[in-house]
Design an enzyme around this catalytic site. Structure first.
Site, short mmCIF file in Angstrom:
data_model
loop_
_atom_site.label_atom_id
_atom_site.label_comp_id
_atom_site.label_asym_id
_atom_site.label_seq_id
_atom_site.Cartn_x
_atom_site.Cartn_y
_atom_site.Cartn_z
N GLY A 140 171.72 -16.98 33.91
CA GLY A 140 172.57 -16.61 35.03
C GLY A 140 172.08 -17.28 36.30
N GLU A 193 166.95 -19.04 32.06
CA GLU A 193 167.85 -20.20 32.10
C GLU A 193 168.76 -19.98 33.30
OE1 GLU A 193 170.45 -22.38 32.33
OE2 GLU A 193 171.48 -21.70 30.52
N CYS A 223 176.53 -24.48 33.58
CA CYS A 223 175.30 -24.72 34.33
C CYS A 223 174.84 -26.17 34.23
CB CYS A 223 174.21 -23.76 33.89
SG CYS A 223 173.92 -23.78 32.13
P1 NAD Z 1 175.65 -13.02 39.79
O1 NAD Z 1 174.37 -13.56 40.26
O2 NAD Z 1 176.13 -11.72 40.36
O3 NAD Z 1 175.63 -12.81 38.21
C1 NAD Z 1 175.19 -13.80 37.30
C2 NAD Z 1 175.04 -13.10 35.94
O4 NAD Z 1 173.96 -12.18 36.02
C3 NAD Z 1 176.25 -12.24 35.54
O5 NAD Z 1 176.44 -12.39 34.15
C4 NAD Z 1 175.84 -10.81 35.88
O6 NAD Z 1 176.43 -9.86 35.00
C5 NAD Z 1 174.36 -10.85 35.67
N1 NAD Z 1 173.62 -9.95 36.55
C6 NAD Z 1 173.81 -9.76 37.87
N2 NAD Z 1 172.88 -8.91 38.36
C7 NAD Z 1 172.10 -8.53 37.31
C8 NAD Z 1 170.98 -7.68 37.15
N3 NAD Z 1 170.44 -7.03 38.20
N4 NAD Z 1 170.44 -7.55 35.92
C9 NAD Z 1 170.96 -8.21 34.86
N5 NAD Z 1 172.00 -9.04 34.94
C10 NAD Z 1 172.58 -9.21 36.15
O7 NAD Z 1 176.71 -14.11 40.05
P2 NAD Z 1 178.18 -14.40 39.54
O8 NAD Z 1 179.12 -14.19 40.69
O9 NAD Z 1 178.52 -13.75 38.26
O10 NAD Z 1 178.00 -15.94 39.33
C11 NAD Z 1 177.61 -16.70 40.48
C12 NAD Z 1 176.65 -17.76 40.19
O11 NAD Z 1 175.81 -17.47 39.09
C13 NAD Z 1 177.33 -19.05 39.81
O12 NAD Z 1 177.73 -19.73 40.94
C14 NAD Z 1 176.25 -19.76 39.08
O13 NAD Z 1 175.43 -20.41 40.02
C15 NAD Z 1 175.45 -18.68 38.45
N6 NAD Z 1 175.71 -18.57 37.01
C16 NAD Z 1 174.97 -19.34 36.19
C17 NAD Z 1 175.20 -19.31 34.84
C18 NAD Z 1 174.39 -20.18 33.91
O14 NAD Z 1 174.87 -20.49 32.84
N7 NAD Z 1 173.17 -20.55 34.28
C19 NAD Z 1 176.18 -18.48 34.33
C20 NAD Z 1 176.92 -17.67 35.19
C21 NAD Z 1 176.66 -17.72 36.54
#
Ligand code: NAD
Length: 481
Positions: free
Chosen positions: A232, A255, A289
């Site tokens: 994430g 990751e 990503c």
């Molecule tokens: P976000 O940071 O809120 O969430 C990212 C992911 O983390 C989501 O799946 C969410 O359910 C999970 N998450 C959030 N807070 C958490 C916590 N405290 N504990 C466990 N899991 C948690 O952001 P978003 O709006 O969903 O996505 C925004 C940005 O996140 C994107 O612009 C991108 O940069 C990044 N992202 C990266 C990937 C990747 O494959 N590396 C995937 C999705 C999002």
């Protein structure tokens, strides 16, 4: 969705082999192509999370004691079930996440291949015999499963992200509690069902949903959990790694995001670069990503490159992922639409040239036009923050040295790409570009057979390849007299 060939839901959690959550409080899941509610998703209460972690701990001794061959048979059966059920699962995945059906099918294929790869690789987890420095004492390094794992996966690959983590963990002899994204839970439910139908014993895989912050705090703190794996954003990853450190230095695989530079050198095969990069950029509406993001193109090729990308962008048909002929679906959620729009507006305000696209499309669902921004200054936010959307961002370069400097300018280091015909340049890039994966005249840097992971703020630990098993193993020295 009255004409849907496959129903979406019901959505449930799997704890200790029992499907659970019917009637529990939770949240709605939305169709990104329409904004309409698809189904209700139950949330885990703290007690449910404790039960899931305890079930993973109870199931661990018997699972680790099974032969790797035996464990692999279950994974391979699950892979075949995913393939048999591909029509239905592709429909569910495409409906909840927005990607075109053809891309959902590829994701299912790669997820099944990942299960197959791990099933085999689990049989090749070897230890080491160490030449003894002490007469009469034998030294052996043993590789053993780390124990129950807590895994957190995002919404951009609702099936493949769970598959990567679960397949490596199970093949290594670990048990697992998986919390997929609440925004795309349907594919993960199907994945768990396939493993259960393939004969996975109760408690080896547990599936939970909930308020992410609460679920991760509870699971990471739980005594039974020995390892954390997360995919994430950088910010959430740093938060979870800190929690893991606080609760007993638990091992982590992180990751996190990327901002992949693409270095198109003076001697590049421009047609090949465009053929590969165009579809790759707009795959999954750019929400990947390892998506190619900052295109640093040699001045002599820059304008032709921009024209080629703009043609590709204009030729894409937008529509629901499940509609025939859709080339690009909606973004996965309204947050992305707002974020991508803000980044584009900021770049234009800072002097970037908007070649095509640049705005949300329609008044229903979360569509954003495939966009090309040329001559973007390094100060623009989009040059520094992961856009995670369908935007090509270009700038001109004059030399290989400049390309490497610009590639390494950000603290992120997941994927990077380059196009050149020079062996000498390839050698310099291989040495100089800070990234976990470097594709040269190629984009296929993510396959079950090869290690996948980042450096610097993009995280640590590998998924995939032989290296992908390591994070689920601990090393024990046996000195035997
Ligand atoms: P976000 O940071 O809120 O969430 C990212 C992911 O983390 C989501 O799946 C969410 O359910 C999970 N998450 C959030 N807070 C958490 C916590 N405290 N504990 C466990 N899991 C948690 O952001 P978003 O709006 O969903 O996505 C925004 C940005 O996140 C994107 O612009 C991108 O940069 C990044 N992202 C990266 C990937 C990747 O494959 N590396 C995937 C999705 C999002």
């Amino acid at each position: 969705m009255t004409d849907a060939p496959h129903p979406y839901g019901p959505l449930e959690m799997l704890i200790d082999g029992k499907w659970t959550g019917d009637g529990a409080a939770g949240e709605d899941v939305f169709d990104p192509a329409t904004g309409e509610v698809l189904a209700h998703l139950p949330h885990a209460a703290p007690d449910d999370l404790d039960r899931a972690a305890a079930a993973a701990a109870r199931a661990f001794p018997a699972w680790r004691a099974r032969s790797a061959l035996d464990r692999g048979r279950i994974l391979r059966r699950a892979a075949d079930l995913l393939r048999d059920r591909a029509d239905r699962i592709a429909w569910i995945l495409s409906t909840e996440q927005g990607k075109p059906l053809a891309q959902a099918r590829i994701e299912i294929g790669v997820s099944a291949d990942t299960l197959d790869w791990c099933a085999e690789e689990g049989r090749r987890i070897y230890g080491r015999i160490i030449p003894s420095p002490v007469p009469g004492v034998e030294y052996r390094a043993l590789k053993q499963p780390v124990g129950p794992v807590a895994a957190f996966t995002p919404w951009n690959f609702p099936l493949m992200m769970p598959a990567r983590k679960v397949a490596s963990a199970l093949a290594s002899g670990c048990t697992i509690v998986l919390k997929p994204s609440e925004e795309t839970p349907g594919a993960a439910v199907e994945f768990a069902r396939a493993l259960q139908d393939a004969g996975l014993p109760d408690g080896v895989l547990n599936l939970v949903f909930g308020v992410p912050g609460m679920v991760s705090e509870r699971l990471i703190a739980h005594d039974a959990i020995r390892k954390i794996t997360f995919t994430g954003s950088v910010g959430v990853g740093q938060h979870l790694a800190a929690l893991a450190a606080r609760h007993g230095a638990k091992r982590c695989t992180m990751e996190l995001g990327g901002h992949a530079p693409v270095l198109v050198m003076e001697d590049a095969d421009l047609d090949r670069a465009l053929d590969l990069l165009g579809p790759f950029k707009f795959r999954n509406a750019g929400q990947v990503c390892i998506a190619p993001t900052r295109f640093y193109v040699h001045d002599s090729l820059h304008d032709r490159f921009v024209d080629g990308m703009a043609q590709m962008a204009k030729g894409l048909t937008l529509g629901p992922g499940t509609a025939p002929g859709t080339g690009m679906g909606p973004l996965a959620n309204p947050r992305r639409v707002a974020a991508v729009r803000d980044l584009v507006e900021d770049a234009v305000a800072q002097g970037a040239r908007l070649v095509t696209g640049g705005a949300p499309v329609g008044n229903r669902g979360y569509f954003f036009a495939p966009t090309v921004l040329a001559d973007v200054p390094e100060t623009a936010r989009i040059m520094n923050e992961e856009p995670f959307g369908p935007v090509v961002v270009t700038a001109r370069i004059a030399s290989v040295d400049e390309a490497i400097d610009r590639a390494n300018r950000l603290p992120l280091g997941l994927a990077a790409y380059a196009f050149t015909r020079s062996a000498a340049t390839i050698a310099r890039l291989a040495e100089g570009v800070e990234a976990g994966m470097l594709g040269v005249n190629a984009i296929a840097v993510s396959t079950p057979e090869a290690p996948f992971g980042g450096v610097r703020h993009s995280g640590y630990g590998s998924e995939g390849g032989i290296e992908g098993m390591e994070p689920y193993l601990v090393t024990k020295l046996l000195a035997q007299g």
